[in-house]
Design a protein around this motif. Structure first.
Motif, PDB file in Angstrom:
ATOM      1  N   GLY A 256     -33.336  10.233 -32.602  1.00 23.90           N
ATOM      2  CA  GLY A 256     -33.554  11.270 -33.294  1.00 23.90           C
ATOM      3  C   GLY A 256     -32.901  12.815 -32.648  1.00 23.90           C
ATOM      4  N   THR A 257     -32.937  13.591 -33.905  1.00 19.49           N
ATOM      5  CA  THR A 257     -32.568  14.934 -32.761  1.00 19.49           C
ATOM      6  C   THR A 257     -33.335  15.525 -31.552  1.00 19.49           C
ATOM      7  OG1 THR A 257     -33.589  15.757 -35.458  1.00 19.49           O
ATOM      8  CG2 THR A 257     -32.829  17.559 -33.447  1.00 19.49           C
ATOM      9  N   GLU A 258     -34.134  15.049 -30.735  1.00 21.06           N
ATOM     10  CA  GLU A 258     -34.413  16.090 -29.637  1.00 21.06           C
ATOM     11  C   GLU A 258     -33.274  14.776 -28.628  1.00 21.06           C
ATOM     12  OE1 GLU A 258     -39.258  15.603 -29.311  1.00 21.06           O
ATOM     13  OE2 GLU A 258     -37.866  13.526 -29.154  1.00 21.06           O
ATOM     14  N   LEU A 259     -33.161  13.296 -28.883  1.00 26.65           N
ATOM     15  CA  LEU A 259     -31.745  12.761 -28.414  1.00 26.65           C
ATOM     16  C   LEU A 259     -30.874  13.261 -27.934  1.00 26.65           C
ATOM     17  CD1 LEU A 259     -31.509  10.681 -26.198  1.00 26.65           C
ATOM     18  CD2 LEU A 259     -31.034   8.825 -27.891  1.00 26.65           C
ATOM     19  N   GLY A 306     -19.478  10.320 -27.090  1.00 22.52           N
ATOM     20  CA  GLY A 306     -20.673  10.298 -26.880  1.00 22.52           C
ATOM     21  C   GLY A 306     -21.466   9.973 -28.031  1.00 22.52           C
ATOM     22  N   ILE A 307     -21.176  11.296 -28.640  1.00 20.58           N
ATOM     23  CA  ILE A 307     -21.662  11.143 -30.583  1.00 20.58           C
ATOM     24  C   ILE A 307     -21.383  10.582 -31.059  1.00 20.58           C
ATOM     25  CG2 ILE A 307     -21.823  12.427 -32.026  1.00 20.58           C
ATOM     26  CD1 ILE A 307     -21.430  15.538 -30.813  1.00 20.58           C
ATOM     27  N   PHE A 308     -20.012   9.443 -31.239  1.00 20.88           N
ATOM     28  CA  PHE A 308     -19.696   8.436 -31.809  1.00 20.88           C
ATOM     29  C   PHE A 308     -20.565   7.279 -31.200  1.00 20.88           C
ATOM     30  CE2 PHE A 308     -17.426   4.809 -32.103  1.00 20.88           C
ATOM     31  CZ  PHE A 308     -17.017   5.080 -33.687  1.00 20.88           C
ATOM     32  N   LEU A 309     -20.542   7.260 -29.755  1.00 19.72           N
ATOM     33  CA  LEU A 309     -21.900   6.261 -29.551  1.00 19.72           C
ATOM     34  C   LEU A 309     -23.475   6.113 -29.915  1.00 19.72           C
ATOM     35  CD1 LEU A 309     -19.445   5.445 -26.143  1.00 19.72           C
ATOM     36  CD2 LEU A 309     -19.436   3.967 -27.657  1.00 19.72           C
ATOM     37  N   LEU A 312     -23.290   5.314 -33.421  1.00 19.37           N
ATOM     38  CA  LEU A 312     -22.695   4.060 -33.590  1.00 19.37           C
ATOM     39  C   LEU A 312     -24.402   3.063 -33.253  1.00 19.37           C
ATOM     40  CD1 LEU A 312     -20.600   1.765 -34.699  1.00 19.37           C
ATOM     41  CD2 LEU A 312     -20.230   2.263 -31.752  1.00 19.37           C
ATOM     42  N   SER A 313     -24.988   3.325 -32.746  1.00 24.60           N
ATOM     43  CA  SER A 313     -26.046   2.697 -31.616  1.00 24.60           C
ATOM     44  C   SER A 313     -26.800   3.239 -32.584  1.00 24.60           C
ATOM     45  CB  SER A 313     -26.263   2.936 -30.614  1.00 24.60           C
ATOM     46  OG  SER A 313     -26.536   4.418 -30.211  1.00 24.60           O
ATOM     47  N   GLY A 314     -27.718   3.820 -33.310  1.00 21.58           N
ATOM     48  CA  GLY A 314     -28.517   4.280 -34.564  1.00 21.58           C
ATOM     49  C   GLY A 314     -29.594   5.452 -33.375  1.00 21.58           C
ATOM     50  N   LEU A 315     -29.439   6.053 -32.511  1.00 26.50           N
ATOM     51  CA  LEU A 315     -30.092   6.151 -31.215  1.00 26.50           C
ATOM     52  C   LEU A 315     -30.313   7.728 -32.091  1.00 26.50           C
ATOM     53  CD1 LEU A 315     -29.213   5.279 -28.288  1.00 26.50           C
ATOM     54  CD2 LEU A 315     -30.765   4.226 -29.582  1.00 26.50           C
TER      55      LEU A 315
END
Length: 316
Positions: A256-259, A306-309, A312-315
């Motif tokens: 989420g936000t931290e990552l 990077g943000i898109f991936l 997309l992965s839901g991380l």
């Protein structure tokens, strides 16, 4: 497919406004609408005034239970040290001795204060600003100490002035802004309405003005003259460092936000301060400038991807 396209467009809405301001600064400089004097004065205003005000207000308004993430702060410090040591080992293996310090600093020292904060604000709003503002304390401490260590190992007389490092950190306006804001956030103190509104007017200049200044300092001539060493350092900064640091963050359970904030800070292009420090210590400032230019131009692509991936992965 439509969902993926919508996600990619949403990602562009986060990153394009930031890098559009950088390229606007580059265009304004080429048109002669801004010059080096303006850039120097504006950069000083951002560093000494508007950015500390922005960080101060974002923390004052923050709920520290949500914005203060000790685990994230500790991980950023450890990951920064780890990638720094890996980069230094790589440089000993692959980089000529006389340019090793400039390469290592350029490959690990990111422009978190401007690009990282701007993207965090676009992605997470006030929470991103608050988390990023608090994280800036760790950024300033670690980046300054490690930069001086590696540069003094190869430049000047080889001695490290720890008193100068400590003095620079203690008097850093961003550090002072963070420290001044923490009691307000912790005890829920309220600023007078007129002061908060005036502070808002002042602080809102920070990100557009800082991004325009970054663009104004980019040199296409330096970029065309860039050598393989500058490209190697830029690839390390924009691909290897964020990939390794973010992957370990995922393995440790950050989400989420931290990552998202961690990725943006690790993926920020090389900081302009690296050029200033190299020049002050008598190093290859042309090489330092090339790394800044190449990594900044690369950032528009690598950070967006990077943000898109991650989304997309839901991380995040």
């Amino acid at each position: 497919m439509n969902d993926m396209l919508a996600l990619f467009v949403a990602t562009l809405n986060i990153t394009v406004p930031v890098f559009a301001m950088v390229f606007l600064g580059l265009g304004l400089k080429r048109l002669g609408w801004i010059d080096d004097t303006f850039i120097g004065t504006a950069s000083s205003l951002v560093f000494k005034g508007t950015m500390p005000a922005l960080v101060f207000l974002s923390i004052v308004r923050a709920d520290l239970d949500h914005a203060l993430r000790p685990g994230m702060l500790l991980y950023f410090a450890c990951a920064t040290l780890g990638t720094f040591l890996l980069l230094w080992g790589w440089a000993i293996w692959r980089i000529p001795l006389k340019e090793r310090g400039e390469i290592v600093q350029g490959a690990f020292r990111g422009n978190c204060a401007i690009v990282g904060l701007a993207l965090a604000a676009n992605l997470y709003g006030d929470l991103g600003l608050s988390m990023g503002g608090i994280l800036m304390g760790v950024v300033i401490l670690s980046y300054n100490m490690l930069s001086v260590v590696v540069l003094s190992s190869y430049l000047g007389d080889g001695r490290t002035s720890w008193s100068a490092i400590a003095r620079g950190i203690i008097t850093n306006p961003l550090i002072l802004g963070v420290l001044a804001a923490l009691p307000f956030a912790a005890f829920s103190w309220q600023l007078p309405q007129w002061l908060e509104t005036s502070g808002d007017y002042f602080a809102r200049m920070t990100l557009p003005l800082a991004l325009i200044c970054i663009g104004g300092t980019l040199s296409m001539r330096s970029l065309r003259e860039g050598r393989q060493l500058a490209l190697s350092a830029s690839l390390m900064k924009m691909i290897s460092v964020p990939l390794v640091a973010t992957a370990f963050a995922v393995l440790l359970g950050f989400r989420g936000t931290e990552l998202g904030v961690l990725f943006l800070f690790f993926a920020s292009p090389t900081a302009a301060a690296s050029f200033v420090m190299v020049r002050a210590m008598g190093g290859n400032d042309r090489l330092a400038a090339n790394i800044i230019a190449i990594s900044t131009l690369m950032a528009a692509l690598t950070i967006t991807l990077g943000i898109f991936l991650l989304k997309l992965s839901g991380l995040v």
